[in-house]
Design a protein around this motif. Structure first.
Motif, short mmCIF file in Angstrom:
data_model
loop_
_atom_site.label_atom_id
_atom_site.label_comp_id
_atom_site.label_asym_id
_atom_site.label_seq_id
_atom_site.Cartn_x
_atom_site.Cartn_y
_atom_site.Cartn_z
N LEU A 26 0.80 -1.48 -0.17
CA LEU A 26 -0.13 0.20 0.09
C LEU A 26 0.79 1.31 0.09
O LEU A 26 0.60 2.07 -0.50
N THR A 27 1.89 1.28 0.64
CA THR A 27 2.68 2.38 0.96
C THR A 27 3.55 2.49 -0.39
O THR A 27 3.41 3.68 -0.86
N PHE A 28 4.02 1.76 -1.05
CA PHE A 28 4.80 1.58 -2.41
C PHE A 28 3.67 2.10 -3.33
O PHE A 28 4.01 3.07 -4.05
N VAL A 29 2.59 1.50 -3.32
CA VAL A 29 1.43 2.01 -4.48
C VAL A 29 1.25 3.32 -4.35
O VAL A 29 1.04 4.30 -5.23
N SER A 30 0.87 3.79 -3.09
CA SER A 30 0.41 5.24 -2.69
C SER A 30 1.45 6.23 -3.40
O SER A 30 1.06 7.19 -3.98
N ILE A 31 2.85 6.02 -2.72
CA ILE A 31 3.84 6.76 -3.39
C ILE A 31 3.97 6.89 -4.77
O ILE A 31 4.22 7.94 -5.37
N GLU A 32 3.95 5.71 -5.35
CA GLU A 32 3.99 5.44 -6.87
C GLU A 32 2.70 6.22 -7.57
O GLU A 32 3.16 7.24 -8.48
N LEU A 33 1.81 6.18 -7.07
CA LEU A 33 0.72 6.94 -7.88
C LEU A 33 0.69 8.58 -7.48
O LEU A 33 0.49 9.11 -8.57
N LEU A 34 0.99 8.72 -6.34
CA LEU A 34 1.16 10.41 -5.90
C LEU A 34 2.26 10.92 -6.85
O LEU A 34 1.86 11.96 -7.41
N THR A 35 3.28 10.41 -6.99
CA THR A 35 4.40 10.98 -7.44
C THR A 35 4.19 11.02 -8.90
O THR A 35 4.37 12.18 -9.66
N GLN A 36 3.63 9.97 -9.60
CA GLN A 36 3.57 9.99 -11.10
C GLN A 36 2.29 11.04 -11.43
O GLN A 36 2.57 11.49 -12.46
N SER A 37 1.31 10.89 -10.55
CA SER A 37 0.07 11.94 -11.02
C SER A 37 0.93 13.32 -11.02
O SER A 37 0.33 14.13 -11.81
N ILE A 38 1.54 13.59 -10.03
CA ILE A 38 2.26 15.03 -9.94
C ILE A 38 3.00 15.18 -11.07
O ILE A 38 3.07 16.26 -11.88
N LEU A 39 3.92 14.27 -11.58
CA LEU A 39 5.08 14.50 -12.41
C LEU A 39 4.40 14.63 -14.00
O LEU A 39 4.49 15.36 -14.94
N ILE A 40 3.03 13.56 -14.21
CA ILE A 40 2.51 13.81 -15.43
C ILE A 40 1.45 14.84 -15.43
O ILE A 40 1.07 15.44 -16.72
N GLY A 41 0.75 14.86 -14.35
CA GLY A 41 -0.30 15.66 -14.38
C GLY A 41 0.29 17.38 -14.47
O GLY A 41 -0.64 18.17 -15.16
N PHE A 42 1.11 17.55 -13.73
CA PHE A 42 1.81 18.83 -13.96
C PHE A 42 2.58 19.13 -15.16
O PHE A 42 3.51 19.89 -15.52
#
Ligand SMILES: Nc1ncnc2c1ncn2[C@@H]1O[C@H](COP(=O)(O)OP(=O)(O)OP(=O)(O)O)[C@@H](O)[C@H]1O
Ligand SMILES: [Mg+2]
Lengths: 243, 250
Positions: B92-108
């Motif tokens: 859960l920790t790894f998945v959340s961090i991966e999702l959060l960081t990728q959303s920021i990287l790609i989203g912005f």
């Protein structure tokens, strides 16, 4: 206080086991309300374990414990532990000053402790106000015991569990602490369960007595039973303590 | 680089082998195993990446990231023996961090949503998150064990499990983040980061390499903080039972 009141704590067939080792075996008996009960017995008899069952730091493997005639697990643990306060055997100190330690029970419920209130708590145990700013981890064994007692008193519990609270104290200090506990018992009707290795102290302070050995209760009754124990094991234990 | 020149780099393996032999260090076997494993693993990854980049399929990207997370979980859970549900907590920790960081990287629009970027950055995020998780679990178990009496004291005075564990949790989160922060303070002064050096060698403009390296540094700082905090708050409740009693770590 009438002696027909419900007991402060009632044990019925309590067993406590860790990893298949029986620490307490079939413990039954009561701790009268508004009285001081001394709990004596050799090292490793299970006294500390029994005390931790009283405020829910441990739960029995089987059997039941009642607080004011209500099963202990009907109470929320924090409320139960404030109602039944405990002074731990090893007097653990929080990093920080003596004041930080005295303020702990208040901080845990989101309250503040004024400096004057802290001094009051401290002076009850015979420590001077100058200790307030002292580093708690540098106190002597006896000073730690006093701070530990004062800290527990902050919760104004109706029942006090005392685990060897005078073991590192000089005679004068022992007397001060005994006077303090007797006064709390007399003035506030606080019920007390007091573990002590000192049988004279047990006879001096208590109204009621439990003797434990090998995880079992071998005798309960009037403290004077130590003068001429009927039970052979108890007689041997008393003799050993005197020599 | 040709395979012949790559073969020549094995000279750098011979040196430690000879040293180990002549000084009796007994590290010959491990050196050989490490060399063979790194050759096989990296070449395999290279070919897989080649394939994934060519296909540009999001299914493959997803599978690669899932594989990284599974491997990281597998590695870190060995340090978390005795914690109930440590496997899913790490996942859960790894998945959340991966999702959060990728959303920021790609989203912005910080980086383009291509396999190259997603997989390389995910590798760094998940890899660092794993190291942080191990550092955190090591420190937290030590803190909890050595402060059992303080935990018991706080509970005995009417404290909640959260209050009883607070100081140990904060200390462990801080301690596990310090190496990341400290290494960023001296970066570029003592050594050039491996990734930046690689880019420069491959012919990239140094300023661009630096910009990208900065992105990675900030990303890893975030990863470090998120890993210890998330994992800490997922793990601490398992150290208490429903009667608010401390239970042993193991
Ligand atoms: N967590 C535990 N794991 C294993 N054994 C334990 C544990 N806690 C207590 N015991 C054992 O239970 C027995 C009773 O311990 P307890 O601390 O209650 O004794 P005590 O009567 O308070 O002794 P003392 O007078 O020395 O303080 C001891 O033999 C002890 O080794
Ligand atoms: Mg004890």
């Amino acid at each position: 206080m009438s002696s027909h009141q419900s007991p402060a704590l009632q044990f019925s067939n309590v067993h406590y086991t860790i990893d298949d080792i029986a620490i307490l075996h079939n413990v039954s008996g009561c701790f009268p309300k508004g009285k001081i009960t001394a709990l004596v017995g050799p090292s490793g008899a299970g006294k500390t374990t029994l005390l931790k069952l009283c405020n829910g730091l441990l739960s029995p493997t089987s059997g039941s414990i009642c607080v004011n005639s209500q099963p202990i697990d009907q109470f929320e643990p924090p409320q139960l532990r404030r109602h039944i306060g405990m002074v731990l055997q090893n007097s653990p100190m929080l990093k920080g000053s003596v004041y930080d330690n005295l303020a702990l029970p208040f901080r845990l419920k989101g309250e503040q402790l004024t400096k004057e209130e802290a001094v009051n708590l401290l002076e009850q145990t015979g420590l001077q106000r100058s200790f307030l700013e002292a580093d708690a981890l540098n106190l002597s064994g006896g000073q730690r015991q006093k701070v530990s007692i004062a800290r527990t008193l902050g919760n104004q519990s109706s029942v006090l569990l005392l685990d060897e609270i005078t073991s590192s104290l000089d005679r004068t200090s022992v007397q001060e602490i005994e006077t303090l506990i007797l006064r709390l018992n007399k003035d506030n009707g606080t019920s007390v369960i007091w573990i002590t290795h000192n049988l004279e102290q047990a006879m001096r302070v208590s109204d009621y007595l439990w003797v434990m050995m090998n995880g079992q209760v071998v005798e309960t009754g009037d403290p004077s039973l130590l003068d001429s124990p009927a039970n052979e094991q108890v007689a041997k234990f008393v003799k050993g303590e005197q020599s | 680089m040709s395979y012949l020149t790559l073969a020549l780099t094995l000279v750098f393996v011979l040196i430690p082998l000879l040293l180990s032999k002549s000084l009796g260090l007994g590290l010959e076997k491990d050196t050989v195993i490490a060399t063979v494993r790194s050759i096989i693993q990296l070449l395999a990854v290279g070919y897989v990446l080649n394939f994934v980049f060519d296909s540009e399929s999001f299914l493959f990207i997803f599978l690669m990231v899932a594989l990284m997370i599974a491997a990281a979980t597998q590695n870190a859970r060995k340090k978390g023996t005795g914690i109930r549900g440590v496997t899913w907590k790490l996942t859960l920790t790894f998945v959340s961090i991966e999702l959060l960081t990728q959303s920021i990287l790609i989203g912005f629009n910080i980086v383009p949503a291509t396999a190259q970027y997603i997989i390389s950055l995910s590798g760094m995020v998940v890899g660092n998150s794993m190291v942080l998780a191990i550092l955190f679990l090591n420190r937290f178990s030590a803190e909890v064990e050595s402060n059992r009496d303080i935990g018991e004291l706080i509970l005995s005075l009417g404290g909640t499990p959260k209050q009883a564990i607070h100081q140990q949790l904060i200390t462990s989160i801080k301690a596990s983040m310090i190496p990341t922060i400290e290494s960023q303070k001296t970066i570029g002064l003592v050594q050039l980061p491996g990734m930046m050096s690689g880019q420069i060698i491959a012919g990239a403009d140094p300023i661009q390499a630096v910009q990208f390296q900065l992105l990675v540094l900030f990303l890893l700082l975030s990863t470090a903080a998120l890993t210890s905090v998330l994992l800490g708050f997922l793990v601490y409740p398992t150290l208490f039972n429903e009667r608010m009693q401390q239970i042993p770590w193991k």
